[in-house]
Every structure is written in structure tokens, then in C-alpha cells.
Design an enzyme around this catalytic site. Structure first.
Site, PDB file in Angstrom:
ATOM      1  N   GLU A  43     105.341 -38.473 119.856  1.00  0.00           N
ATOM      2  CA  GLU A  43     105.173 -39.475 118.808  1.00  0.00           C
ATOM      3  C   GLU A  43     104.987 -40.867 119.410  1.00  0.00           C
ATOM      4  O   GLU A  43     104.193 -41.667 118.928  1.00  0.00           O
ATOM      5  CB  GLU A  43     106.393 -39.458 117.874  1.00  0.00           C
ATOM      6  CG  GLU A  43     106.132 -40.055 116.514  1.00  0.00           C
ATOM      7  CD  GLU A  43     107.237 -39.708 115.506  1.00  0.00           C
ATOM      8  OE1 GLU A  43     107.063 -38.735 114.748  1.00  0.00           O
ATOM      9  OE2 GLU A  43     108.271 -40.389 115.498  1.00  0.00           O
TER      10      GLU A  43
ATOM     11  N   GLU B 110     101.508 -41.044 120.636  1.00  0.00           N
ATOM     12  CA  GLU B 110     100.614 -41.193 119.482  1.00  0.00           C
ATOM     13  C   GLU B 110     100.647 -42.636 118.965  1.00  0.00           C
ATOM     14  O   GLU B 110      99.603 -43.237 118.682  1.00  0.00           O
ATOM     15  CB  GLU B 110     101.028 -40.228 118.361  1.00  0.00           C
ATOM     16  CG  GLU B 110     100.113 -40.296 117.148  1.00  0.00           C
ATOM     17  CD  GLU B 110     100.610 -39.464 115.961  1.00  0.00           C
ATOM     18  OE1 GLU B 110     101.654 -38.788 116.075  1.00  0.00           O
ATOM     19  OE2 GLU B 110      99.942 -39.515 114.916  1.00  0.00           O
TER      20      GLU B 110
ATOM     21  N   CYS C  69     109.430 -36.304 110.783  1.00  0.00           N
ATOM     22  CA  CYS C  69     110.491 -35.322 111.083  1.00  0.00           C
ATOM     23  C   CYS C  69     111.091 -34.686 109.842  1.00  0.00           C
ATOM     24  O   CYS C  69     111.698 -33.624 109.923  1.00  0.00           O
ATOM     25  CB  CYS C  69     111.632 -35.983 111.845  1.00  0.00           C
ATOM     26  SG  CYS C  69     111.109 -36.742 113.361  1.00  0.00           S
TER      27      CYS C  69
ATOM     28  N   SER D 212     102.576 -39.498 111.206  1.00  0.00           N
ATOM     29  CA  SER D 212     102.388 -38.978 112.558  1.00  0.00           C
ATOM     30  C   SER D 212     101.999 -37.514 112.467  1.00  0.00           C
ATOM     31  O   SER D 212     102.490 -36.774 111.610  1.00  0.00           O
ATOM     32  CB  SER D 212     103.701 -39.108 113.332  1.00  0.00           C
ATOM     33  OG  SER D 212     103.701 -38.225 114.434  1.00  0.00           O
TER      34      SER D 212
ATOM     35  N   LYS E 277     113.823 -27.852 105.002  1.00  0.00           N
ATOM     36  CA  LYS E 277     113.329 -27.105 106.178  1.00  0.00           C
ATOM     37  C   LYS E 277     113.031 -25.656 105.817  1.00  0.00           C
ATOM     38  O   LYS E 277     112.228 -25.008 106.469  1.00  0.00           O
ATOM     39  CB  LYS E 277     114.375 -27.151 107.302  1.00  0.00           C
ATOM     40  CG  LYS E 277     114.654 -28.545 107.847  1.00  0.00           C
ATOM     41  CD  LYS E 277     113.705 -28.953 108.949  1.00  0.00           C
ATOM     42  CE  LYS E 277     114.034 -30.350 109.460  1.00  0.00           C
ATOM     43  NZ  LYS E 277     112.888 -30.959 110.165  1.00  0.00           N
TER      44      LYS E 277
ATOM     45  N   GLU F 140     109.635 -25.909 104.698  1.00  0.00           N
ATOM     46  CA  GLU F 140     108.739 -26.276 105.797  1.00  0.00           C
ATOM     47  C   GLU F 140     108.284 -25.058 106.608  1.00  0.00           C
ATOM     48  O   GLU F 140     107.104 -24.953 106.952  1.00  0.00           O
ATOM     49  CB  GLU F 140     109.457 -27.280 106.716  1.00  0.00           C
ATOM     50  CG  GLU F 140     108.577 -27.847 107.814  1.00  0.00           C
ATOM     51  CD  GLU F 140     109.356 -28.708 108.790  1.00  0.00           C
ATOM     52  OE1 GLU F 140     110.561 -28.462 108.964  1.00  0.00           O
ATOM     53  OE2 GLU F 140     108.757 -29.617 109.388  1.00  0.00           O
TER      54      GLU F 140
ATOM     55  N   GLU G  39     100.649 -24.438 107.569  1.00  0.00           N
ATOM     56  CA  GLU G  39     100.316 -25.195 108.785  1.00  0.00           C
ATOM     57  C   GLU G  39     101.249 -24.841 109.947  1.00  0.00           C
ATOM     58  O   GLU G  39     100.950 -25.149 111.089  1.00  0.00           O
ATOM     59  CB  GLU G  39     100.447 -26.706 108.526  1.00  0.00           C
ATOM     60  CG  GLU G  39      99.532 -27.279 107.455  1.00  0.00           C
ATOM     61  CD  GLU G  39     100.252 -27.444 106.132  1.00  0.00           C
ATOM     62  OE1 GLU G  39     101.258 -26.732 105.905  1.00  0.00           O
ATOM     63  OE2 GLU G  39      99.794 -28.271 105.299  1.00  0.00           O
TER      64      GLU G  39
ATOM     65  N   CYS H  51     119.734 -37.319 108.134  1.00  0.00           N
ATOM     66  CA  CYS H  51     120.082 -35.887 108.159  1.00  0.00           C
ATOM     67  C   CYS H  51     121.585 -35.636 108.091  1.00  0.00           C
ATOM     68  O   CYS H  51     122.007 -34.583 107.619  1.00  0.00           O
ATOM     69  CB  CYS H  51     119.532 -35.245 109.416  1.00  0.00           C
ATOM     70  SG  CYS H  51     117.842 -35.712 109.747  1.00  0.00           S
TER      71      CYS H  51
END
Lengths: 174, 603
Positions: free
Chosen positions: B276, B279, B301, B321, B360, B363, B368, B517
Site C-alpha cells: 500500500e 502504491e 483493509c 487502494s 470478513k 469478503e 474477486e 477492528c
């Protein structure tokens, strides 16, 4: 939420009546800065569109900056708001105490047999929606039946059949 | 100020205090159920009723404001009886399947019955609840709902996502997305904050323990990884203080459960910083040297945040990102780099992630998140679910001797630990990026970027780069502006600013849950009012206790690039560690209906 989602709502409603949406859009613009106007907007939107499908609720939610679940919470709370298309005419059988004991219950069954629909439903041809009311305040006329805004007094089965026939033939306009 | 008498005790409190608040100041506990801190009171449960002298009826203490001279009694026969009847009425519409409920033992409704001394349930209510709404992440079971509306407050007032609200009226009332839709079809971001505040089992994570037990029993190579925020929270599942650092016990417990490899998502957090950070520097370079680049860049994230932006700001996805979230990077690496190393086929491996997060679970099911047709991660357990599995296995967590995560995917720097708290990802990124650019250490005491530490809704910092190494001369004299927020309500503020073209930032960190989190939707439900602060302290202490505190210093990361990945942001890294996003629009209007791949069976 913001301007762009309103467009998304419009695009997302294939087959919706765009003219009606535009008209409702103008109403939203009138009310959008006044807090607590949701019910007024829903009321007027239903007046224009006839009912409030989810796509329309979503359009209103975006326009007023509310969440869709909040809007549908109000729509589903009040029996006045309809989420399914309503018939051209609404037949209301009064089931208040006086009408009930004088035959209102029997009239409900007559409608069921005659139109083949349950309370709250609409006939397939879109002609009639059938509802029951809890006392329309016409106890002296019991059993009373309302079709749209017209009250019929002391209705029995035969009269009810005749009334329905009259509307079906278009002898009475909406 | 008003002086009131409660059970004969004098309390002096501000005029706008409620009776409930006043009682607390003199040590009197009034039982509550629907009451929740930091949101407007709704008063749905009525359990907190008290007698107020002169009032005809019992008063709800969470809503009734004090009056000077008020005399209150909280523990009379009338009050106790009313509370019991109210409780019985709540139960009358509850399925009462307590023995088979995942909340048995941790259910607030159950505990309240015991407190109130309720010994019978005389009323039978309507029991025609709609069937369970089971999404990949959250299960909504209206048979257990008591309509307290805490979830509504979490969803609307705290998170501003507005997915859950009361629908219909009277006996037909349910808490649901619009028109009783399903969570998976609505704009739910699966943050799970509703599952944290639900007093019963009505809203909970969709269970993955069964699936994980099957994996462990299958004999397939089963790899586990744990997110940073777990190590300062899992102790609470076993009666420890919030913030207790139990990293060693956690690693030991995972080994005891039978996982073949016990890796640390922290390692992948360090890797995220490299990817990251690279990037970000690439984007800034392009922007400053006349190229094309989208700034601010926003962190990726948090899968709840990602789903939020996909629904609410689908035109802004280019700001995000392209880095996968750390545990997805880890999954991708386990099934490529590590699989090759140990000579096991990726399709014969299972990766389980222990996350503080319900999003998550969604996710890992995104289309993807696969490489070569194999999902990067096969199951996600929340902190609470891991607690359940440890108990089920009969492991005495508190008595476990410390163990360590295994290499080559287990070692991490302090920068990775703070990924679990709001501001942490940004601080970790700045520690590395600043040093990369200037050759000097980030100029903050103990490396903590104080303006972005803590729980303010939107935090910002500006760092002027005076001298640079030659390769980064384009940054000379540039003031890098960053912003940090947690919770989707804060994210809305920063995104609206961006929409108006007024965002002054280069880099933004967003975590989907308020506090980051550590306060994720999968974390233990805590009654400690200081839980946030304690878990934050736990993570910062973990960070400060490490010798290596900057991601680029992690020797295993260096080795991974040398041996396998090549360059940061290089071809291999892109294939494995980067991703793209799906514009969904509200209620998935823009999204491809097939966007979520079918659940992969553990077979």
C-alpha cells in the site's frame, strides 16, 4: 443520500411511470427541507401513483435523505399506504359492530365468492380492491358498504351484486 | 442542578439528567434492557420503571428527567411486580428456545429474568415469526427478537447505514431491511455492530464453527491466521479484563485445536504496508509529476467499509487502494508461496481466518477473492466463535503456556499490531513511507502519530517533508495531509467532502467500525464502559514491546520479496495481493446479480 443516488433510483426502476416519478420529484423538492414531511410526501405520492412500490419508496427515501428501511417502516405501519397496485374501485365492507350483526360478515363472503379474492386483494382485471373497515360511522345505515367515496345503505347480497355490476359496466365513474 | 431523593438517598445531578443516571451516582442499580450508551433512548422495554411520588403511574427511569425535589423509589413491591409482568410480556413473543441458543449463558434477556426473580411465563403470544434470514455474514432470527431496537440505534444512529428498522405494526412488527427484505439484498455492509448490541440471539454472526470443525476433522492441511485485534480481546471470552494481551495463549490455543499451521495476519499487515505504501508513493509521484492518479487514496483493509463505498459512492472506487485486506493477502500467499514450499496442492488446503469482524465472512465469498479458481480463504471465525470452539474443545485457555506463531508467515513488527485500532494503519504506513522517502525515522515520540491516535470521529495530520532521498525528490517540501475515521458515519463525512471537491487529503484511512477492528462486529460483547480504551492500550503496548516496529524491517517480508514476490507492486504481487471492486449502488441496484460466488463447500 445525495443527488446521484436519486438518479440511480430512477434508472433502477424499469417500467415505472417516468412522468409520475417526475411529478413526485417536484413534490419531494417542495418538502425536502422540512423535517417530518415523510407522511405528506407518501400521501401525495400514493395519490399520483396509486400505490407505493419499493422503487418509489426508494426514490422518495433518496430525495428526502432518509434510509429506505425508515421509509418502508412508515409505509408498512399505516394501513392507508398500499404497496401493491389497487383496483379501479375500492369496495369497503363495514365490519363495525352494528354492520357486523346486521349482515356485514355475510357480505364479506358474498364478495369473496363473487370476485374470488380475499380481503386486501385486487381482482386480476384490476377493477376492484376489496377491504374491510372497522366502523365507517354510518351505523344507522347498517350494514353499510362503501365503494370509493359513495356509501350504500342497508345492503344485502342481491343489492351488492347489483352494485358491483353497475361499476363493472362503467355506469358509475371512479 | 437538581436535588432528588432516591430510596432515601440524596442525589444532586444536572437538570437534564434522567432518573436512571441520577440513581447511578448514588450506587443504585436499576435494571435495564433496551438502554444503550451514546444513542437516543427509546424506552421500548419499560423494565426500568420506578415509582415517582405524585405521579399516577410508574415512570420509565431511562427517559424521565429529574425534577428538583423529586422523590423516587426503585425497589417497592409495585415496581418489582410491574417489572416481572413486563418481562413476562417480553417473553410472550420470544421463542424461548434457550437451551439450544448460541447466546445461552451470555443472553441479557436470560440474565434479566434471573435478576427480576421471574419464575413463570404465563402469557403465550403470537409465534408466527418469519423464517431466519441467513446471509453469509449475519443471521437475523426474529423468533428471538424482543423489539428493543438497540440494533436499530446501532444501524441508524451510530453507523448511519439505515438498513434495519421496524417494519409493519403491532404483532406483525419485525426489525428488518425495507419491506422485510433480506440483509444480503439490502445495502447492509455486514459491519455486525447490530450483533454486538443485540441482547438476545436475534442478530448474530452466521456460524462457521461447524464448517471449521469439519475442516479440522477432514485431515486436509488446515491453516489458521489471526487478526491483530483478537489478541487483546479473546481473553474476555474467558473472563479476563478487556485489553489483556494473550498473544501467546492464543497461538497455543490454535495449536491445541489442531490447526496444522498457526500463522499471523499481522505478517500480512506488514506486507500490506509495503504494497500500500508503494502504491501510495506511486500515486503521489504521478500526481506531482503531471501524470494521472487518483488522490486521496483510501485504505482497503476493512470489508465493511469497502461494501459501504460500493453501495453509497460507487463512482469513487478508484480512490480505494487496490490492496487486498491483510487476511486475504495471507490466504493468497498460503495457497501459493507456502503451498509450493510444502508441496501441497492449493485446492487441498484450507485457510481459516479468525477475525474481529463479521464483514470478513462476506469478503471471502467475493468473486474477486480467488486465485486460479481457488478461494484465498475458506472460512472466517469471529473472536466470539473462536471462544466457543476453545470451550467446546475443553481447552483451559487461561492456563495455557505461551506459544508463538509459526514462520515463515508468523513474524510481525509492532506496526502490524496497531492495524487493529483506528489510526493504526495510517501510522504504520507513515512509519514506513516517511523512512523510505527521507531515510529518517518518523519524527514522533515512540513513533506514535498523536493527532491520529484516539477515538475522535475524524482525525487529521499533516507532515511536511523537508529533505528526501534522491529517488523521492518530487516530494521535497510537500506537506502530506492525511485523515483517519472509523465507523461508516465518519466515512460519510469524508466522502461527502470528497464529492464536493473539498477534500484536502492525500491519504485517508477508513475502518468500518467505530474505534476500528478492536470494536469490530465479531468481538466479545463487553459490559465494560472503558472497553475501547483498554483494547487500544493493549495493542499499543503490544507494538511498543517489539524490537522491530516498522513493517519494512520485518526480515521475513524482505525474504518473501527476494524469494517469491519480486518487486512490491510487481507482477506477482499484483496477481496475488491486489484486487478490484464492484460498484453496487443502493440495494445492489448497479451490481451484477451473480457478484457473490456460491459458498465453497469444505468437502
Amino acid at each position: 443520500m445525495d443527488g446521484k443516488t436519486v438518479t440511480a433510483a430512477k434508472n433502477g426502476c424499469e417500467g415505472c411511470n417516468q412522468e409520475a416519478f417526475d411529478e413526485i420529484g417536484n413534490i419531494i423538492d417542495l418538502y425536502k427541507d422540512k423535517e417530518g414531511s415523510l407522511i405528506q410526501v407518501l400521501h401525495r405520492a400514493q395519490g399520483i401513483y396509486g400505490y407505493l412500490p419499493l422503487e418509489l419508496q426508494s426514490y422518495i427515501a433518496d430525495g428526502l435523505g432518509l434510509s429506505l428501511s425508515e421509509v418502508s417502516g412508515v409505509v408498512t405501519f399505516y394501513p392507508f399506504f398500499k404497496t401493491k397496485p389497487q383496483g379501479k374501485h375500492t369496495i369497503s365492507i363495514c365490519m363495525g359492530t352494528a354492520c357486523y350483526v346486521r349482515g356485514g360478515k355475510k357480505l364479506v363472503e358474498t364478495i369473496r365468492d363473487l370476485l374470488g379474492i380475499e380481503v386486501g386483494e385486487t381482482t386480476e382485471d384490476g377493477m376492484f380492491t376489496f377491504v374491510v373497515e372497522r366502523c365507517i360511522g354510518a351505523c344507522g345505515l347498517a350494514p353499510a358498504v362503501m365503494v370509493d367515496d359513495t356509501v350504500y345503505r342497508q345492503v344485502d347480497e342481491e343489492m351488492l351484486k347489483a352494485i358491483i355490476e353497475k361499476y363493472r359496466k362503467g355506469e358509475v365513474s371512479a | 442542578m437538581a436535588e432528588i431523593t432516591i430510596n432515601g438517598l440524596k442525589a444532586t445531578v444536572p437538570d437534564d439528567a434522567t432518573i436512571l443516571e441520577a440513581a447511578k451516582t448514588v450506587g443504585i442499580h436499576i435494571p435495564t434492557l433496551c438502554n444503550m450508551a451514546d444513542v437516543s433512548s427509546f424506552g421500548s422495554c419499560r423494565i426500568c420503571v420506578v415509582e415517582v411520588e405524585g405521579a399516577k403511574t410508574l415512570q420509565v427511569s431511562c427517559l424521565t428527567k429529574v425534577r428538583d425535589g423529586m422523590v423516587v423509589k426503585t425497589n417497592t413491591g409495585k415496581v418489582r411486580k410491574a417489572r416481572r409482568v413486563l418481562y413476562e410480556l417480553l417473553l410472550s413473543d420470544h421463542d424461548q428456545e434457550c437451551l439450544t441458543c448460541s447466546r445461552s449463558g451470555s443472553c441479557e434477556l436470560q440474565a434479566l429474568g434471573e435478576t427480576l426473580g421471574v419464575s413463570e411465563t404465563r402469557f403465550k403470544g403470537e409465534h408466527d415469526s418469519p423464517p431466519e434470514d441467513v446471509s453469509v455474514a449475519i443471521t437475523r432470527d426474529m423468533g428471538k427478537c424482543i423489539l428493543c431496537r438497540r440494533c436499530v440505534a446501532a444501524c441508524n444512529e451510530i453507523q448511519n447505514t439505515g438498513v434495519l428498522n421496524a417494519q409493519n405494526r403491532g404483532f406483525d412488527t419485525v426489525i428488518a431491511p425495507a419491506m422485510e427484505g433480506k440483509l444480503g439484498d439490502a445495502s447492509c455492509v455486514f459491519c455486525g455492530q447490530c450483533t454486538v448490541v443485540c441482547p438476545t440471539g436475534a442478530l448474530r454472526e452466521t456460524d462457521a464453527t461447524k464448517k471449521v470443525w469439519e475442516m479440522l476433522d477432514s485431515g486436509k492441511r488446515t491453516v489458521v491466521q489471526v487478526a491483530p485485534a483478537i489478541r487483546v480481546a479473546i481473553g474476555e471470552e474467558f473472563g479476563m479484563e478487556p485489553g489483556s494481551q494473550v498473544t501467546g495463549k492464543l497461538a497455543a490455543a490454535l495449536k491445541a485445536l489442531g490447526f496444522d499451521d498457526v500463522f499471523d495476519t499481522n505478517f500480512a499487515a506488514d506486507l500490506t504496508i509495503i504494497e500500500e505504501g508503494t502504491e501510495f508513493l506511486g500515486r503521489v509521484k504521478a500526481a506531482l509529476t503531471g501524470g494521472e492518479a487518483t488522490l486521496p487514496m483510501v485504505t482497503s483493509c476493512s470489508p465493511g467499509w469497502i461494501k459501504f463505498i460500493e453501495h453509497h459512492y460507487p463512482d469513487r472506487l478508484k480512490h480505494i487502494s487496490t490492496c487486498k485486506s491483510p487476511h486475504m493477502m495471507m490466504g493468497a500467499l498460503v495457497k501459493s508461496f507456502y503451498a509450493e514450499k510444502i508441496g501441497v496442492k492449493p485446492e487441498d488446503m484450507r485457510v481459516v481466518s479468525v477475525m474481529p469482524c463479521t464483514a470478513k465472512k462476506f469478503e471471502i465469498n467475493r468473486h474477486e477473492m480467488m486465485n486460479n479458481g481457488v478461494p484465498n480463504v475458506d472460512a472466517v471465525l469471529t473472536t466470539r466463535e473462536l471462544g466457543r470452539m476453545i470451550r467446546e474443545a475443553g481447552i483451559d485457555f487461561c492456563a495455557l503456556p505461551d506459544a508463538e506463531f509459526e514462520n515463515p508467515l508468523g513474524m510481525s513488527t509492532g506496526a502490524a499490531d496497531i492495524f487493529g485500532v483506528t489510526g493504526g494503519v495510517m501510522e504504520a504506513a507513515l512509519r514506513t513511507v516517511f523512512e523510505l522517502v527521507t531515510g529518517k525515522e518518523l519524527p514522533f515520540d515512540k513513533l506514535h502519530v498523536t493527532p491520529i491516535v484516539g477515538f475522535e470521529q475524524v482525525k487529521e495530520a499533516a507532515i511536511t517533508i523537508e529533505d528526501t532521498l534522491p529517488a523521492y525528490a518530487f516530494l521535497k517540501g510537500v506537506t502530506v495531509k492525511v485523515a483517519v475515521t472509523s465507523g461508516t458515519a465518519g466515512a460519510t463525512m469524508l466522502m461527502d467532502q470528497l464529492e464536493k471537491g473539498e477534500s484536502p487529503y492525500h491519504f485517508i484511512e477508513v475502518m468500518g467500525c467505530p474505534g476500528g477492528c478492536i470494536m469490530g462486529g465479531g468481538q466479545p460483547r463487553s459490559k465494560d464502559p472503558d472497553v475501547k480504551q483498554k483494547r487500544l492500550k493493549g495493542l499499543y503496548t503490544e507494538d511498543e514491546g517489539k524490537v522491530l516496529r516498522k513493517s519494512h524491517e520485518n526480515p521475513y517480508i524482505t525474504k518473501l520479496y527476494e524469494e517469491y514476490l519480486g518487486e512490491p507492486n510487481g507482477h506477482k504481487a499484483h496477481e496475488l495481493l491486489h484486487t478490484h471492486y464492484t460498484p453496487r449502488g443502493m440495494e445492489n441496484r448497479l451490481a451484477d446479480k451473480e457478484m457473490v460466488r456460491k459458498e465453497v463447500s469444505p468437502a
